[in-house]
Scaffold this active site. Structure first.
Site, PDB file in Angstrom:
ATOM      1  N   SER A   1      -6.800  -8.893  42.856  1.00 11.87           N
ATOM      2  CA  SER A   1      -5.875  -9.312  43.904  1.00 11.87           C
ATOM      3  C   SER A   1      -5.919 -10.835  44.016  1.00 11.87           C
ATOM      4  O   SER A   1      -6.644 -11.499  43.282  1.00 11.87           O
ATOM      5  CB  SER A   1      -6.284  -8.688  45.236  1.00 11.87           C
ATOM      6  OG  SER A   1      -7.478  -9.300  45.680  1.00 11.87           O
ATOM      7  N   LYS A   2      -5.186 -11.336  44.975  1.00 12.07           N
ATOM      8  CA  LYS A   2      -5.117 -12.793  45.167  1.00 12.07           C
ATOM      9  C   LYS A   2      -6.505 -13.405  45.376  1.00 12.07           C
ATOM     10  O   LYS A   2      -6.749 -14.547  45.022  1.00 12.07           O
ATOM     11  CB  LYS A   2      -4.242 -13.113  46.381  1.00 12.07           C
ATOM     12  CG  LYS A   2      -2.768 -12.909  46.098  1.00 12.07           C
ATOM     13  CD  LYS A   2      -1.953 -14.088  46.598  1.00 12.07           C
ATOM     14  CE  LYS A   2      -0.533 -14.048  46.079  1.00 12.07           C
ATOM     15  NZ  LYS A   2       0.350 -13.238  46.920  1.00 12.07           N
ATOM     16  N   ARG A   3      -7.402 -12.608  45.946  1.00 13.04           N
ATOM     17  CA  ARG A   3      -8.762 -13.074  46.179  1.00 13.04           C
ATOM     18  C   ARG A   3      -9.430 -13.562  44.893  1.00 13.04           C
ATOM     19  O   ARG A   3     -10.288 -14.410  44.890  1.00 13.04           O
ATOM     20  CB  ARG A   3      -9.583 -11.913  46.743  1.00 13.04           C
ATOM     21  CG  ARG A   3     -10.234 -12.216  48.042  1.00 13.04           C
ATOM     22  CD  ARG A   3     -10.866 -11.005  48.704  1.00 13.04           C
ATOM     23  NE  ARG A   3     -10.684  -9.734  48.024  1.00 13.04           N
ATOM     24  CZ  ARG A   3     -11.631  -9.126  47.316  1.00 13.04           C
ATOM     25  NH1 ARG A   3     -12.803  -9.674  47.174  1.00 13.04           N
ATOM     26  NH2 ARG A   3     -11.393  -7.946  46.770  1.00 13.04           N
ATOM     27  N   HIS A   4      -9.043 -12.958  43.782  1.00 10.34           N
ATOM     28  CA  HIS A   4      -9.656 -13.341  42.513  1.00 10.34           C
ATOM     29  C   HIS A   4      -8.894 -14.496  41.856  1.00 10.34           C
ATOM     30  O   HIS A   4      -9.047 -14.739  40.670  1.00 10.34           O
ATOM     31  CB  HIS A   4      -9.651 -12.153  41.544  1.00 10.34           C
ATOM     32  CG  HIS A   4     -10.397 -10.972  42.078  1.00 10.34           C
ATOM     33  ND1 HIS A   4      -9.770  -9.898  42.680  1.00 10.34           N
ATOM     34  CD2 HIS A   4     -11.714 -10.697  42.120  1.00 10.34           C
ATOM     35  CE1 HIS A   4     -10.670  -9.013  43.047  1.00 10.34           C
ATOM     36  NE2 HIS A   4     -11.856  -9.476  42.726  1.00 10.34           N
ATOM     37  N   ARG A   5      -8.070 -15.123  42.612  1.00  7.42           N
ATOM     38  CA  ARG A   5      -7.204 -16.201  42.107  1.00  7.42           C
ATOM     39  C   ARG A   5      -6.211 -15.683  41.076  1.00  7.42           C
ATOM     40  O   ARG A   5      -5.572 -16.455  40.389  1.00  7.42           O
ATOM     41  CB  ARG A   5      -8.042 -17.347  41.482  1.00  7.42           C
ATOM     42  CG  ARG A   5      -8.561 -18.349  42.513  1.00  7.42           C
ATOM     43  CD  ARG A   5      -9.384 -19.428  41.846  1.00  7.42           C
ATOM     44  NE  ARG A   5      -8.589 -20.228  40.919  1.00  7.42           N
ATOM     45  CZ  ARG A   5      -9.101 -20.919  39.919  1.00  7.42           C
ATOM     46  NH1 ARG A   5     -10.394 -20.898  39.683  1.00  7.42           N
ATOM     47  NH2 ARG A   5      -8.331 -21.630  39.134  1.00  7.42           N
TER      48      ARG A   5
END
Ligand code: GLU
Ligand code: ZN
Length: 349
Positions: A247-251
């Site tokens: 997800s976005k959390r993982h860039r």
């Protein structure tokens, strides 16, 4: 007629394509190119509620940036939009009703909602109860507000051989009587996908693992239509380094975001092909030609692939260092012109 391997990329325009979508496109493209086959593009825009404006352009921009050229199917235009083919799907849905392989369902939204709630409360998986299955079918469909559902057999199993996963088996009695045609006349993904893969002559369906549970429904459709199904290869999931869903959390952002950040398409392509495909040696840097020569679906792993941003950065750095100074300058100018007016000016001086 000679058999030509044909793959396709069939995105839905529901947002900017992300790394996972594009990894599917790359695998399907490489597989077609490595067999001198065809790679087709089809926009699956039959879910109007999820459509995002500009998404089709973003898909095309992504493919063009990565130089994933698609072929023209002799019988179709270069780019197929399912929303322009509604009459075709309606005809096929009606054909299934006539054959007794699908049926008209007139259940109201409220009834279906109630049913779902009852099943959830009883800890059962939500599934249509077949209420309209036995009703006499009106062959002219004069009624309004109906859907057409697949008549899934209650007995037996549907099994197939997935190129990556091997034998996969589903109990038919767990498969839902899937809606094929919605009350607005639009097909669902399942019907349109099968009809088009057949009409476009797709021989190999490469797609994300999340579609694995849809495949038995598709195989029933092929069987009911009397068509030869394509072969299936469900690509492994992509997880973050912490093994949670990417997800976005993982860039890990949309592909075009990487383009904007200045990543090279060579590095992205090289990196994404390694997300699930294991080369025979521990070589990590591949030219496109080398990938096309060496790629095989047998060497695609079943287990999830782990997205590693540092490795992508390392590969990107490697590709940058391979460039001559003038090539690098050209690329910087090109990049600057696209994304940063000020930089372009100073570079040109
Ligand atoms: N439209 C589906 C998607 O966006 C296609 C899945 C498939 O390839 O069958 O992933
Ligand atoms: Zn019904």
């Amino acid at each position: 007629m000679s058999y030509q391997i044909t793959t396709r990329f069939a995105p839905s325009p529901t947002g900017a394509p992300h790394i996972g979508n594009i990894r599917t496109a790359i695998f399907a493209w490489v597989y077609a190119r490595s067999h001198k086959g065809r790679f087709l593009l089809r926009i699956e825009d039959t879910d109007r509620s999820r459509e995002v404006s500009g998404a089709t352009e973003a898909i095309i921009d992504s493919l063009e940036w990565l130089k994933l050229d698609w072929d023209q199917n002799p019988k179709f235009s270069n780019l197929i939009f399912q929303s322009q083919r509604l009459a075709i799907y309606q005809k096929y849905a009606e054909e299934l009703v006539k054959k007794g392989c699908a049926y008209v369902c007139t259940c109201s939204e409220e009834r279906l909602k109630e049913l779902r709630e009852r099943q959830i409360a009883a800890k059962q998986p939500p599934k249509y109860d077949g209420c309209c299955r036995g009703k006499i079918q009106n062959s002219k469909f004069k009624i309004q507000n109906y859907v057409i559902r697949l008549k899934v057999p209650h007995e037996g199993q549907t099994e197939f051989f997935d190129i990556i996963r091997g034998k996969v088996k589903f109990e038919n009695n767990l498969i839902d009587d899937q809606v094929l045609l919605k009350s607005d006349g639009y097909p669902t993904y399942h019907l349109a996908n099968v009809v088009d893969d057949h009409l476009m002559g797709v021989t190999h369906v490469l797609r994300a693992e999340e579609w694995l549970s849809s495949t038995p429904k598709h195989l029933l459709l092929y069987k009911f239509f009397g068509w030869k199904p394509p072969r299936f290869a469900h690509l492994p999931m992509i997880l973050g380094k912490d093994r949670s869903k990417l997800s976005k959390r993982h860039r890990a952002v949309s592909l075009l975001e990487y383009k904007k950040q200045g990543y090279l398409q060579e590095a992205i392509f090289n990196y994404l092909i390694l997300l699930g495909w294991r080369p025979q040696t521990d070589q990590e840097i591949f030219s496109r030609l080398e990938i096309i020569k060496q790629f095989s679906l047998e060497r695609v792993q079943k287990s999830p692939a782990i997205f590693d941003q540092e490795k992508l950065d390392w590969l990107n750095g490697w590709y940058i260092r391979q460039m001559s100074a003038s090539e690098l300058l050209d690329r910087l100018i090109e990049y600057g012109q696209k994304f940063d007016e000020n930089k372009t000016r100073s570079l040109k001086i």
